[in-house]
Scaffold this motif. Structure first.
Motif, PDB file in Angstrom:
ATOM      1  N   ASN A 248       0.814  -1.216   0.000  1.00 48.24           N
ATOM      2  CA  ASN A 248       0.000   0.000   0.000  1.00 48.24           C
ATOM      3  C   ASN A 248       0.846   1.265   0.000  1.00 48.24           C
ATOM      4  O   ASN A 248       0.474   2.270  -0.616  1.00 48.24           O
ATOM      5  N   ASP A 249       1.983   1.225   0.715  1.00 47.83           N
ATOM      6  CA  ASP A 249       2.844   2.413   0.730  1.00 47.83           C
ATOM      7  C   ASP A 249       3.305   2.773  -0.674  1.00 47.83           C
ATOM      8  O   ASP A 249       3.400   3.952  -1.026  1.00 47.83           O
ATOM      9  N   ARG A 250       3.597   1.739  -1.486  1.00 47.91           N
ATOM     10  CA  ARG A 250       4.026   1.975  -2.865  1.00 47.91           C
ATOM     11  C   ARG A 250       2.893   2.613  -3.673  1.00 47.91           C
ATOM     12  O   ARG A 250       3.118   3.522  -4.486  1.00 47.91           O
ATOM     13  N   VAL A 251       1.672   2.158  -3.426  1.00 53.55           N
ATOM     14  CA  VAL A 251       0.516   2.719  -4.132  1.00 53.55           C
ATOM     15  C   VAL A 251       0.329   4.189  -3.768  1.00 53.55           C
ATOM     16  O   VAL A 251       0.134   5.050  -4.646  1.00 53.55           O
ATOM     17  N   PHE A 252       0.406   4.503  -2.475  1.00 55.58           N
ATOM     18  CA  PHE A 252       0.258   5.901  -2.050  1.00 55.58           C
ATOM     19  C   PHE A 252       1.380   6.772  -2.613  1.00 55.58           C
ATOM     20  O   PHE A 252       1.138   7.911  -3.021  1.00 55.58           O
ATOM     21  N   ASP A 253       2.585   6.232  -2.636  1.00 54.05           N
ATOM     22  CA  ASP A 253       3.706   7.003  -3.182  1.00 54.05           C
ATOM     23  C   ASP A 253       3.487   7.306  -4.664  1.00 54.05           C
ATOM     24  O   ASP A 253       3.779   8.417  -5.136  1.00 54.05           O
ATOM     25  N   ASP A 254       2.991   6.323  -5.400  1.00 55.02           N
ATOM     26  CA  ASP A 254       2.720   6.547  -6.827  1.00 55.02           C
ATOM     27  C   ASP A 254       1.609   7.577  -7.018  1.00 55.02           C
ATOM     28  O   ASP A 254       1.693   8.445  -7.899  1.00 55.02           O
ATOM     29  N   LEU A 255       0.565   7.476  -6.216  1.00 60.33           N
ATOM     30  CA  LEU A 255      -0.523   8.450  -6.313  1.00 60.33           C
ATOM     31  C   LEU A 255      -0.005   9.865  -6.067  1.00 60.33           C
ATOM     32  O   LEU A 255      -0.379  10.811  -6.770  1.00 60.33           O
ATOM     33  N   THR A 256       0.852  10.001  -5.070  1.00 60.43           N
ATOM     34  CA  THR A 256       1.403  11.325  -4.742  1.00 60.43           C
ATOM     35  C   THR A 256       2.291  11.843  -5.866  1.00 60.43           C
ATOM     36  O   THR A 256       2.132  12.988  -6.316  1.00 60.43           O
ATOM     37  N   LYS A 257       3.213  11.012  -6.325  1.00 59.08           N
ATOM     38  CA  LYS A 257       4.164  11.455  -7.356  1.00 59.08           C
ATOM     39  C   LYS A 257       3.455  11.801  -8.659  1.00 59.08           C
ATOM     40  O   LYS A 257       3.741  12.838  -9.284  1.00 59.08           O
ATOM     41  N   GLU A 258       2.535  10.962  -9.072  1.00 60.33           N
ATOM     42  CA  GLU A 258       1.899  11.172 -10.373  1.00 60.33           C
ATOM     43  C   GLU A 258       0.908  12.332 -10.339  1.00 60.33           C
ATOM     44  O   GLU A 258       0.688  12.988 -11.357  1.00 60.33           O
ATOM     45  N   LEU A 259       0.325  12.603  -9.161  1.00 60.22           N
ATOM     46  CA  LEU A 259      -0.492  13.808  -9.012  1.00 60.22           C
ATOM     47  C   LEU A 259       0.389  15.046  -9.134  1.00 60.22           C
ATOM     48  O   LEU A 259       0.097  15.969  -9.897  1.00 60.22           O
ATOM     49  N   ASP A 261       3.296  15.409 -10.447  1.00 61.56           N
ATOM     50  CA  ASP A 261       3.907  15.537 -11.767  1.00 61.56           C
ATOM     51  C   ASP A 261       2.882  15.889 -12.844  1.00 61.56           C
ATOM     52  O   ASP A 261       3.252  16.071 -14.015  1.00 61.56           O
ATOM     53  N   GLY A 262       1.617  15.985 -12.456  1.00 63.44           N
ATOM     54  CA  GLY A 262       0.583  16.344 -13.421  1.00 63.44           C
ATOM     55  C   GLY A 262       0.269  15.255 -14.422  1.00 63.44           C
ATOM     56  O   GLY A 262      -0.152  15.527 -15.546  1.00 63.44           O
ATOM     57  N   LEU A 263       0.448  13.982 -14.010  1.00 60.57           N
ATOM     58  CA  LEU A 263       0.220  12.865 -14.924  1.00 60.57           C
ATOM     59  C   LEU A 263      -1.183  12.293 -14.805  1.00 60.57           C
ATOM     60  O   LEU A 263      -1.693  11.697 -15.760  1.00 60.57           O
ATOM     61  N   ILE A 264      -1.795  12.435 -13.632  1.00 60.78           N
ATOM     62  CA  ILE A 264      -3.123  11.863 -13.402  1.00 60.78           C
ATOM     63  C   ILE A 264      -3.998  12.879 -12.668  1.00 60.78           C
ATOM     64  O   ILE A 264      -3.502  13.865 -12.120  1.00 60.78           O
ATOM     65  N   CYS A 265      -5.290  12.611 -12.690  1.00 58.68           N
ATOM     66  CA  CYS A 265      -6.246  13.382 -11.896  1.00 58.68           C
ATOM     67  C   CYS A 265      -7.012  12.400 -11.016  1.00 58.68           C
ATOM     68  O   CYS A 265      -7.962  11.754 -11.485  1.00 58.68           O
ATOM     69  N   PRO A 266      -6.604  12.226  -9.746  1.00 55.29           N
ATOM     70  CA  PRO A 266      -7.325  11.317  -8.847  1.00 55.29           C
ATOM     71  C   PRO A 266      -8.756  11.804  -8.614  1.00 55.29           C
ATOM     72  O   PRO A 266      -9.031  13.001  -8.661  1.00 55.29           O
ATOM     73  N   VAL A 267      -9.660  10.867  -8.368  1.00 51.77           N
ATOM     74  CA  VAL A 267     -11.065  11.190  -8.139  1.00 51.77           C
ATOM     75  C   VAL A 267     -11.491  10.661  -6.774  1.00 51.77           C
ATOM     76  O   VAL A 267     -11.398   9.456  -6.509  1.00 51.77           O
ATOM     77  N   LEU A 268     -11.929  11.592  -5.897  1.00 50.65           N
ATOM     78  CA  LEU A 268     -12.502  11.239  -4.604  1.00 50.65           C
ATOM     79  C   LEU A 268     -13.990  11.543  -4.640  1.00 50.65           C
ATOM     80  O   LEU A 268     -14.448  12.350  -5.452  1.00 50.65           O
ATOM     81  N   ILE A 269     -14.740  10.919  -3.743  1.00 51.00           N
ATOM     82  CA  ILE A 269     -16.195  11.102  -3.739  1.00 51.00           C
ATOM     83  C   ILE A 269     -16.655  11.593  -2.373  1.00 51.00           C
ATOM     84  O   ILE A 269     -15.939  11.461  -1.367  1.00 51.00           O
ATOM     85  N   GLY A 270     -17.843  12.184  -2.341  1.00 51.33           N
ATOM     86  CA  GLY A 270     -18.392  12.628  -1.066  1.00 51.33           C
ATOM     87  C   GLY A 270     -19.609  13.513  -1.241  1.00 51.33           C
ATOM     88  O   GLY A 270     -20.139  13.681  -2.345  1.00 51.33           O
TER      89      GLY A 270
END
Length: 694
Positions: A248-259, A261-270
């Motif tokens: 999971n730490d690797r997943v969070f690190d990738d989410l942080t880096k790619e956000l 770096d402007g490579l992805i747009c994560p989507v949260l809900i609420g």
């Protein structure tokens, strides 16, 4: 069950991944009515900055607290507020969603470390969302999408994301799945941590066992998320190919880096209204939001010893001008002398924290802080200021959009003209997408803005803040006139009243010129029938007349040649020949078949492709002509329509255009040529002109 939320307020000292960082600045941006101001309230309440969230309906929000915002139930300017979460400081800038007020948000984006894009789970908002995401991409601002009002959605999230993807040039990476019970969103599953949570109204969510009914869908959604992350991480791709679950730490690190770096747009809900998903959003900000140093590097001002970016000016009744700014380097204290972009020096008179319309005095501002500086009267929004003699490297900022609508300002008391200019200067300092024009040709004061509501709010502020009540007038059109045929005319100005008289005698040849030929004056005098020193006076008389021709409008495209005349050695003078020239024109021009001309504008309209048919109808209704269509560069699914439309038909074009495109259409324009007006329309214009002159 155990609580997963941690402390509610900002008293904790836990730093999270990467250690303690400086204050961060986050934009809340999104389409109109998506819930940004409500989200700000939920964040402030969740962090303990306010005791309870206000409501827009109850007119009790921190943001949108101005009378204009509450009267119109919409954001009409930026809202700024601070919050502390787990020992870290944040400034949130709530940007107006209406395109008419969007430039305020555009100027604020360079100050922000990242943006939360608030959007409803509605495929009909794709075009509006695309405008926002394109703006963020162009500015290079990292961003995530908060899918608001998830509790009211009737479309499964796994169907919503593909429908919204055309709005984003970056992959939309879903990070959460809603948990539904009897048609109600009761919680969510975090795909990164693989934990399930149940919502509690305006309270911490709790960890629960992953419901069996959603287990298969969760596994599929998580794999889809990991696949998108693996596009930018070869090691993760290899793990997925051999079915090795990544830590999971690797997943969070990738989410942080790619956000970042402007490579992805994560989507949260609420649901901002119910406080659902707010904690997860705050934790995502805490771990993944770039730092002030990252943002300074993005703006290319990371080498500065001191730098602060001014993104908004506010003129208060009692405290003078406040300049809202983000400090990127160094420290600025009360009394510090700062240097503007052009090298002008100003002294800071007070430093303030802003929350809504409230300003609270505070101490020195350091890198990361978002504050208001007092009395920087010559500093404008969009400037990067510095401490010291040398101007700072300037952050790149967007240009103000071309005005889309103009209204005339009629003063009930002419003595208020100076007062009006001063007040509008302050309004345009606060909002550079407003401009004031003193149109000498039309004898009219014009206020230009981005639309009907934009101008209406400006007039309301003029009355509320400065006590200036203006009558709204229709913008006058710059009609011209010219001639079709030529004529020769001779006129004599002769007057005798004791002593020296007046005598001037001229013969003029009047001819039409091709369109855009201007006004020309020549002379072919021979034999000294008119002395050379009097000829310039004849030209002055000719041009005097052409200011208002036989139809009552300025004359264009006419050639006048002085061919003959006579003079008197005693009674001739400059004034006499000036009068003779004017008299000759007044007698000759009506014989030249005068015609009325109207200005035609070259218009470029930008709209989603599916709106083309409606736009074609709008252009035709306005006596316009379509010249062609092109794909809009860099805007998939959009077109540019080239057209020519009479200036008289441009008023309210933006209103019809936005109505036909769900609020996202826009246009630019410029003068193209003059075209003849005939028939009934000509008669109507002439009748209106005569009535106005009476």
């Amino acid at each position: 069950m155990t609580s997963s939320d941690g402390p509610k307020g900002g008293n904790g000292t836990q730093s999270g991944r990467g250690g303690v960082r400086g204050a961060r600045c986050v934009a809340l941006i999104g389409p109109f009515a998506s819930g940004k101001t409500t989200l700000l309230e939920a964040i402030l309440a969740r962090t303990g900055s306010i005791t309870r969230a206000g409501s827009i309906a109850g007119k009790s929000t921190i943001g949108d607290s101005s009378p204009e915002a509450r009267d119109h139930v919409m954001s009409v300017s930026l809202n700024v507020a601070e919050a502390s979460f787990l020992g870290e400081q944040y400034t949130f800038i709530d940007c107006p969603g209406s395109v008419e007020f969007a430039f305020e948000g555009a100027l604020a984006l360079p100050a922000c470390d990242m943006a939360i894009v608030v959007c409803e789970p509605d495929p009909k908002r794709v075009s509006a969302l695309q405008v926002i995401l394109k703006q963020l991409d162009d500015a290079g601002v990292p961003h995530l999408l908060f899918l608001n009002k998830i509790d009211a959605s009737t479309i499964p999230v796994h169907d919503v994301i593909p429908s919204l993807q055309p709005a984003s040039a970056k992959p939309l990476v879903l990070r959460q799945l809603p948990i539904w019970e009897n048609g109600i969103a009761t919680g969510f599953v975090d795909l990164a941590s693989e934990r399930a949570y149940v919502y509690r109204e305006h309270a911490s969510s709790k960890v629960i066992e992953l419901p069996s009914a959603i287990a298969a869908r969760e596994k599929e959604a998580r794999f889809q998320m990991l696949e998108k992350l693996a596009d930018y991480d070869d090691e993760l791709m290899e793990q997925l190919l051999v079915d090795i679950p990544p830590p999971n730490d690797r997943v969070f690190d990738d989410l942080t880096k790619e956000l970042r770096d402007g490579l992805i747009c994560p989507v949260l809900i609420g649901s901002a209204e119910h406080g659902h998903g707010i904690l997860r959003l705050l934790k995502a900000l805490r771990h993944e939001c770039p730092t002030v140093e990252d943002t300074a590097k993005r703006l290319k001002i990371d080498g500065a010893k001191s730098a602060a970016y001014v993104f908004k000016s506010v003129h208060t009744k009692a405290g003078g001008k406040l300049s809202l700014a983000r400090v990127f380097a160094g420290e600025i204290a009360d009394g510090t002398t700062v240097t503007s972009a052009d090298g002008h020096e100003e002294r800071v008179a007070g430093i303030f924290t802003i929350r809504g319309e409230e300003a609270v005095k505070r101490g020195a501002a350091k890198a990361g802080d978002t504050v208001a500086f007092g009395r920087l009267d010559s500093i404008r929004s969009g400037e990067t200021i510095s401490v010291g003699k040398a101007p700072a490297m300037q952050a790149a900022v967007p240009k103000a959009p071309q005005p889309a609508l103009a209204i005339g300002l009629g003063l009930k008391d002419r003595k208020d003209e100076v007062k009006l200019s001063s007040a509008v200067t302050k309004l345009t300092d606060e909002d550079p997408s407003l401009t004031l024009e003193h149109n000498a040709e039309m004898h009219q004061i014009l206020l230009h803005g981005q639309g009907e509501m934009h101008l209406r709010v400006a007039l309301e502020r003029l009355m509320r803040k400065y006590g200036i009540d203006v009558a709204r007038e229709k913008r006058r059109i710059g009609y011209k006139e010219t001639i079709r045929t030529a004529t020769e005319v001779r006129a004599r100005h002769k007057k005798q009243s004791g002593g020296h008289g007046q005598f001037g005698d001229v013969k003029l040849d009047i001819k039409p010129l091709p369109r855009s030929g201007g006004i020309t004056f020549n002379e072919t005098i021979t034999g000294g029938v008119i002395p050379k020193n009097f000829i310039p006076s004849v030209e002055i008389g000719v041009r005097d007349y052409l200011i208002e021709g036989p139809l009552g409008f300025p004359v264009v495209d006419v050639a006048v040649t002085l061919t003959d005349g006579s003079y008197h050695t005693v009674d001739s003078s400059d004034m006499a020949f000036r009068q003779a020239g004017r008299l000759a024109m007044s007698e000759g021009m009506p014989k030249c078949n005068p015609v009325l001309l109207e200005p035609i504008m070259a218009v470029t309209i930008a709209v989603p492709s599916e709106s083309n048919a409606r736009i074609n109808g709008i252009i035709s209704q306005r006596r316009g002509h379509i010249l062609g269509f092109d794909a809009r560069p860099g805007w998939p699914g959009w077109d540019l329509i080239q057209a020519q439309i009479p200036e008289a038909e441009m008023d309210n074009l933006i209103i019809d255009l936005r109505s036909a495109t769900a609020g996202v259409g826009s246009f630019t324009f410029g003068f193209d040529h003059l075209s003849e007006v005939s028939g009934r329309l000509r008669d109507q214009v002439l009748a209106a002109s005569r009535a106005a002159a009476e």
